[in-house]
Scaffold this motif. Structure first.
Motif, short mmCIF file in Angstrom:
data_model
loop_
_atom_site.label_atom_id
_atom_site.label_comp_id
_atom_site.label_asym_id
_atom_site.label_seq_id
_atom_site.Cartn_x
_atom_site.Cartn_y
_atom_site.Cartn_z
N ALA A 269 38.03 42.54 49.08
CA ALA A 269 36.87 41.84 49.14
C ALA A 269 37.10 40.50 48.11
CB ALA A 269 35.36 42.13 48.68
N SER A 270 36.89 39.09 49.28
CA SER A 270 36.94 37.76 48.70
C SER A 270 36.05 37.13 49.44
CB SER A 270 38.40 37.12 48.52
OG SER A 270 38.52 37.53 50.42
N ALA A 271 35.67 36.47 47.96
CA ALA A 271 34.29 34.72 48.69
C ALA A 271 34.87 33.74 48.06
CB ALA A 271 33.00 35.68 48.07
N ARG A 272 34.31 32.87 48.59
CA ARG A 272 35.08 31.16 48.65
C ARG A 272 34.23 30.49 48.68
NH1 ARG A 272 41.52 29.30 51.21
NH2 ARG A 272 40.16 29.55 52.95
N ARG A 273 33.92 29.41 47.89
CA ARG A 273 32.93 28.28 48.46
C ARG A 273 33.20 27.29 47.57
NH1 ARG A 273 26.81 29.47 47.76
NH2 ARG A 273 26.66 27.68 47.99
N SER A 274 32.82 25.83 47.67
CA SER A 274 32.48 25.65 47.15
C SER A 274 31.26 25.13 46.41
CB SER A 274 31.72 23.48 47.77
OG SER A 274 31.52 24.01 48.70
N TRP A 280 35.31 27.61 44.38
CA TRP A 280 35.81 28.45 43.52
C TRP A 280 36.41 29.87 44.86
CZ3 TRP A 280 32.08 32.81 43.94
CH2 TRP A 280 30.69 32.14 43.85
N GLY A 281 36.81 30.35 44.30
CA GLY A 281 37.02 31.44 44.83
C GLY A 281 36.64 33.38 43.80
N VAL A 282 36.66 33.79 44.29
CA VAL A 282 36.97 35.68 43.75
C VAL A 282 37.59 36.50 44.24
CG1 VAL A 282 34.59 36.14 44.26
CG2 VAL A 282 35.43 37.34 42.04
N GLU A 283 38.00 37.62 44.21
CA GLU A 283 38.94 38.04 44.84
C GLU A 283 39.13 39.67 44.60
OE1 GLU A 283 42.19 37.18 47.23
OE2 GLU A 283 43.17 38.82 47.69
N LEU A 284 39.14 41.07 44.68
CA LEU A 284 38.79 42.05 44.46
C LEU A 284 40.07 43.05 44.87
CD1 LEU A 284 35.03 42.48 43.19
CD2 LEU A 284 37.68 42.52 41.79
N GLY A 285 40.43 43.66 44.25
CA GLY A 285 41.61 44.36 45.54
C GLY A 285 41.48 46.26 44.53
N TYR A 286 41.53 47.49 44.77
CA TYR A 286 41.80 48.27 44.50
C TYR A 286 43.46 48.68 45.06
CZ TYR A 286 41.49 53.63 43.02
OH TYR A 286 42.08 54.38 42.54
#
Lengths: 430, 263
Positions: A269-274, A280-286
């Protein structure tokens, strides 16, 4: 550089310059077409011009790259724009391998209907929020190109795939199917040109790509929507690791080192916003290592949890900075440690990287200074890429830079430490 | 219309009495409306020529799509036709009054939609003399203003309004000559921290497009460096019926053909 090479180079430049672009070509059925493209001359060499794993030609003199190429971009569009075709054939001369070739960078058919888009053919797909680090972008990369100083776009390779898109306010879907037999691996720094760690230095290599059977179809899915001004994506992939694993063909009396591609599933999953004055952004993965779920096979990567945190902001007039933190944590680490054969390098449970990028634009954005670096706080290895590029005109562009690797010899960037290089690219587009 | 009235209600509240000259804030509000918000939406082919002091030219040919939303929000979509190197590059801008706009950039060579962190007042638009803020309009509450005088400029009766920024800006003072009849800015002078003139905007041609007066040729000149940017708006169309679907990630990756065609 001998005379023949110079002539080839001159011919390529001449063709690029003379090959005038064409807009709005009338095609049968009221289709419209256009022709564009570029000529590129791209060399890189070690500062110590004698050091090289290669024993002949330009490579003997420390050159990692001697690339001259012309890319054409051919486009055609139906009268209403609901169907289009694109092809980017490339003609190249590799002055290090002394080899001429023809490749297809991208080539696809696009169809659009209502909320649906279909793209069939060779295409480049880029997913995720990281800067030069990828988690849910499971598509092929060319790290050899990147570390040798080719333009950044060549870090990405195309996939031969069917890409179905559905767009709605509630949820948008991107679904990619790569048919069996069309698997594309990552390109790693070529062993002939880069000094690097080789666990089986004396054995010839053999590459076993996944067999073309129906159950080897690769699928990748991305669901995305924007919630409260935050761009959210969910990802899933089932297929194969693209960076090859390596095993001897016979454990007792090895005669070959076999490069193979273990089965892999990725969920993320990822999220991105101002926010915080920037983006900023965050991303995770298994990474689910389907062929080594117990973590006991030393040739295959264990399952991993990977994450990225990114933040970028403008620092001043035409200056932008970004910071990212990337980590990958090995699951079943104890099993991994037990499985590593004696004498082979091991690795820490958590590998992490801090990435920093600063970009400054000058002279009405014709001059660009950029500095990118990775540093791993645990492994203490690093990579630095300073670059200066200049647009002489709208059609002529040049870049010069360096790739500098360092750290303990068993670390990722450390093993590439003898491959520091300086590169130059000149590009003429039409 | 309702949506725009909502945004400009403070100006209406301060509406002038009959016979009195409008206040500087009223003039600025009407000017922003005429210059940046005309129509519900707009489609234009824009040719931007960047000229150095030595006369060297660079040209950007793009399609500009704009759509107004409620409370002063706007969306912009820009698609580059040339030069060849940036052909297919597209920008999506979500303008939010009171803060920096949201910006996405599509890079066709790697099929990547990138989010850009930029401060509108300090970022040049594609290397031109225009900032992002000049393209999409500086928020009205960001400046305090005074109506200095009324005078004629090139035969047009104008209000001369002085603005001093209250928030981060590239200038310390701005003088604007605003046409009394249609409220379009005909000239703007920007002063730097040393109170020296450093940038001059001129509206070089004003034409009616779909009944709305439109600046169809404009120049921003940096008087210190001698660099200037000339912008020509061709094929301007208002109220074309642009849908929200034109301003999406899908549109960045696959430009909306009916609006982008005409290569």
């Amino acid at each position: 550089m001998d005379l023949r090479r110079l002539i080839r180079l001159a011919a390529l430049v001449a063709v690029s310059v003379c090959c005038a672009s064409a807009e709005d070509i009338k095609l049968p059925g009221d289709w419209r077409g256009s022709i564009h493209g570029f000529g590129l001359v791209n060399y890189s060499a070690r500062p110590d011009l004698e050091a090289s794993p290669l024993r002949d030609g330009l490579g003997e003199h420390g050159f990692l790259l001697g690339d001259q190429r012309m890319q054409l971009k051919l486009e055609a569009r139906s009268p209403k724009g609901t169907a289009s075709l694109l092809a980017k054939p490339e003609f190249f001369y590799d002055a290090v391998a002394e080899k001429t070739g023809l490749g297809l960078r991208e080539g696809y058919l696009d169809l659009a209907h209502d909320r649906w888009d279909l793209r069939v053919g060779r295409q480049i797909v880029t997913w995720g929020v990281g800067d030069l680090v990828f988690i849910n972008d499971v598509f092929p990369k060319d790290y050899g190109a990147f570390f040798a100083g080719r333009p950044l776009e060549y870090l990405k390779r195309g996939v031969d795939a069917v890409n179905v898109n559905f767009q709605s306010d509630a949820l948008s879907v991107e679904w990619i199917v790569i048919p069996p037999g069309l698997f594309t691996p990552d390109s790693l720094p070529p062993r002939g040109r880069f000094f690097q760690f080789d666990p089986f230095p004396s054995l010839p290599r053999q590459t076993d790509e996944p067999a073309a059977t129906f159950d080897h179809t690769e699928t990748a899915l991305r669901l995305h929507r924007t919630v409260a001004e935050t761009e959210l994506s969910l990802y899933a992939y089932r297929g194969f690791g693209r960076t090859h694993a390596l095993r001897p063909d016979n454990a007792a009396v090895p005669t070959r080192a076999v490069e193979f591609f273990p089965k892999l599933a990725v969920f993320g999953a990822s999220a991105r916003r101002s926010g915080l004055g920037g983006v900023w952004g965050v991303e995770l993965g298994y990474y689910d290592s389907l062929d080594d779920r117990t973590g006991t096979n030393p040739a295959i990567e264990n399952s991993q949890v990977r994450f990225i945190l990114t933040y970028q902001r403008q620092l001043g007039q035409d200056v932008t900075g970004s910071l990212e933190y990337y980590g990958e944590q090995i699951q079943d680490y104890a099993a991994f440690r037990r499985s590593v054969p004696s004498g082979f390098p091991t690795r820490a449970e958590l590998r992490d990287l801090i990435g920093v990028r600063v970009t400054k634009l000058l002279r009405y954005q014709t001059l660009k200074l950029s500095l990118f670096s990775f540093y791993s706080p645990r492994a203490r290895d690093f990579f630095v890429n300073p670059e200066i590029s200049y647009n002489f005109t709208d059609y002529l562009w040049a870049a010069a830079g360096g790739n500098i690797f360092g750290g303990p010899s068993a670390s990722f960037f450390g093993q590439l430490g003898r491959n520091d290089n300086a590169y130059l690219s000149v590009r003429c587009s039409f | 219309m309702k949506t725009q009235l909502t945004f400009f209600w403070p100006l209406l509240f301060a509406a002038s009495l009959p016979g009195q000259a409008p206040t500087a804030d009223e003039i600025a509000g009407k000017s922003q409306q005429a210059f940046s918000y005309a129509g519900q939406d707009m489609v234009a082919r824009v040719v931007m020529t960047l000229v150095t002091a030595r006369g060297e030219q660079r040209v950007r040919d793009l399609t500009l799509l704009r759509r107004n939303a409620d409370a002063g929000r706007q969306k912009y979509f820009l698609y580059f036709h040339s030069p060849a190197d940036v052909r297919g590059t597209a920008f999506l801008v979500g303008k939010e009054p009171g803060r920096d706009a949201d910006r996405w950039l599509f890079i066709p060579a790697i099929n990547l939609v990138q989010r850009i962190a930029a401060r509108d007042a300090e970022s040049s638009f594609v290397g031109s003399d225009f900032s992002y803020e000049d393209v999409s309009g500086r928020p009205l509450p960001a400046d305090s203003r005074k109506l200095l005088r009324e005078e004629s400029l090139n035969g047009r009766a104008c209000y001369v309004v002085e603005s001093v920024p209250k928030t981060r800006a590239s200038f310390t003072r701005k003088l604007a000559w605003i046409d009394r009849a249609n409220f379009l800015p005909l000239k703007e002078e920007y002063f730097d921290a040393q109170q020296a003139l450093f940038r001059v905007f001129t509206a070089d041609e004003v034409r009616d497009a779909d009944g709305l007066p439109t600046v169809t040729r404009r120049t921003m000149k940096n008087v210190k460096s001698g660099h200037r940017t000339e912008v020509v708006f061709k094929q301007v169309k208002y109220n074309a019926g642009l849908g929200e679907d034109v301003f999406t990630e899908r549109a960045l990756r696959r430009p909306p053909a009916p609006w982008i065609s005409g290569d």
